[in-house]
Design a protein around this motif. Sequence first.
Motif, PDB file in Angstrom:
ATOM      1  N   UNK A 108       9.938  26.505  20.380  1.00  0.00           N
ATOM      2  CA  UNK A 108       9.715  25.338  21.026  1.00  0.00           C
ATOM      3  C   UNK A 108       9.146  24.206  20.443  1.00  0.00           C
ATOM      4  N   UNK A 109       8.213  24.558  19.329  1.00  0.00           N
ATOM      5  CA  UNK A 109       7.737  23.516  18.337  1.00  0.00           C
ATOM      6  C   UNK A 109       8.924  22.795  17.688  1.00  0.00           C
ATOM      7  N   UNK A 110       9.672  23.624  17.230  1.00  0.00           N
ATOM      8  CA  UNK A 110      11.118  23.070  16.465  1.00  0.00           C
ATOM      9  C   UNK A 110      11.726  22.224  17.467  1.00  0.00           C
ATOM     10  N   UNK A 111      11.795  22.640  18.706  1.00  0.00           N
ATOM     11  CA  UNK A 111      12.900  21.720  19.663  1.00  0.00           C
ATOM     12  C   UNK A 111      11.914  20.579  19.845  1.00  0.00           C
ATOM     13  N   UNK A 112      10.393  20.382  20.136  1.00  0.00           N
ATOM     14  CA  UNK A 112       9.656  19.379  20.358  1.00  0.00           C
ATOM     15  C   UNK A 112       9.779  18.270  19.137  1.00  0.00           C
ATOM     16  N   UNK A 113       9.765  18.903  17.873  1.00  0.00           N
ATOM     17  CA  UNK A 113       9.821  18.212  16.740  1.00  0.00           C
ATOM     18  C   UNK A 113      11.044  17.435  16.571  1.00  0.00           C
ATOM     19  N   UNK A 114      12.090  17.995  16.997  1.00  0.00           N
ATOM     20  CA  UNK A 114      13.437  17.563  16.783  1.00  0.00           C
ATOM     21  C   UNK A 114      13.596  16.388  18.077  1.00  0.00           C
ATOM     22  N   UNK A 115      12.843  16.785  19.306  1.00  0.00           N
ATOM     23  CA  UNK A 115      12.773  15.599  20.210  1.00  0.00           C
ATOM     24  C   UNK A 115      12.014  14.596  19.784  1.00  0.00           C
ATOM     25  N   UNK A 116      10.861  14.792  19.064  1.00  0.00           N
ATOM     26  CA  UNK A 116      10.027  13.616  18.676  1.00  0.00           C
ATOM     27  C   UNK A 116      10.893  12.694  17.543  1.00  0.00           C
ATOM     28  N   UNK A 173      13.995  12.246  17.363  1.00  0.00           N
ATOM     29  CA  UNK A 173      14.920  11.526  18.351  1.00  0.00           C
ATOM     30  C   UNK A 173      14.235  10.407  19.072  1.00  0.00           C
ATOM     31  N   UNK A 174      13.074  10.535  19.387  1.00  0.00           N
ATOM     32  CA  UNK A 174      12.211   9.567  20.170  1.00  0.00           C
ATOM     33  C   UNK A 174      11.682   8.291  19.059  1.00  0.00           C
ATOM     34  N   UNK A 175      11.503   8.852  18.027  1.00  0.00           N
ATOM     35  CA  UNK A 175      11.166   7.803  16.941  1.00  0.00           C
ATOM     36  C   UNK A 175      12.383   6.995  16.484  1.00  0.00           C
ATOM     37  N   UNK A 176      13.590   7.671  16.459  1.00  0.00           N
ATOM     38  CA  UNK A 176      14.736   7.060  16.005  1.00  0.00           C
ATOM     39  C   UNK A 176      14.800   5.913  17.207  1.00  0.00           C
ATOM     40  N   UNK A 177      14.990   6.433  18.544  1.00  0.00           N
ATOM     41  CA  UNK A 177      15.244   5.482  19.708  1.00  0.00           C
ATOM     42  C   UNK A 177      13.979   4.354  19.718  1.00  0.00           C
ATOM     43  N   UNK A 178      12.912   4.564  19.135  1.00  0.00           N
ATOM     44  CA  UNK A 178      11.913   3.521  19.387  1.00  0.00           C
ATOM     45  C   UNK A 178      12.334   2.523  18.452  1.00  0.00           C
ATOM     46  N   UNK A 179      12.749   3.065  17.045  1.00  0.00           N
ATOM     47  CA  UNK A 179      13.367   2.092  15.878  1.00  0.00           C
ATOM     48  C   UNK A 179      14.295   1.192  16.461  1.00  0.00           C
ATOM     49  N   UNK A 180      15.221   2.057  17.089  1.00  0.00           N
ATOM     50  CA  UNK A 180      16.577   1.103  17.531  1.00  0.00           C
ATOM     51  C   UNK A 180      16.124   0.208  18.567  1.00  0.00           C
ATOM     52  N   UNK A 181      15.148   0.635  19.553  1.00  0.00           N
ATOM     53  CA  UNK A 181      14.738  -0.172  20.413  1.00  0.00           C
ATOM     54  C   UNK A 181      14.086  -1.535  20.019  1.00  0.00           C
TER      55      UNK A 181
END
Length: 143
Positions: free
Chosen positions: A63-71, A73-81
């Motif tokens: 679950x932590x690996x999944x959450x780390x992957x999602x985090x 992705x969120x950082x990448x989306x934040x940069x793109x935004x």
Amino acid sequence: MSTTSSTIAITNSSSSPGITITLETTGIFLGILVSASVLGGVAVNVISKMNRISSSISQIEEALKVYAGNAEKIRDLDKKFDLHIQEYINRKDVVQMVLGQLDQKINHKFRRLLFYTRDVQQFLQRDTAFKIREYEETTQQDE
């Protein structure tokens, strides 16, 4: 008359290869067996709990690996935004600059046209009997 005599065989216990089982030794043996089975049950219980804990830890790691992957992705989306916001701000500034330039050009052309119109009016008043009328714009609203 005949006499009977009984004979008892006595064996020396120190030279006996067999084991003598008494009630006391049976109780001790059964106590050892019961204790061993209870200890075995406790050991099985502890091992099963350890296995459950281990599997829970594995699930948490996944679950932590999944959450780390999602985090990530969120950082990448934040940069793109942030990049899109900056691009929007830059485009807005360019559009405002272009509109300001257009407004300045329109005002400049309007002033030049006004000066040309006044020059033509002055020429016509001087050289001809032309009269300049002042027009008042009225707007009528349809009712």
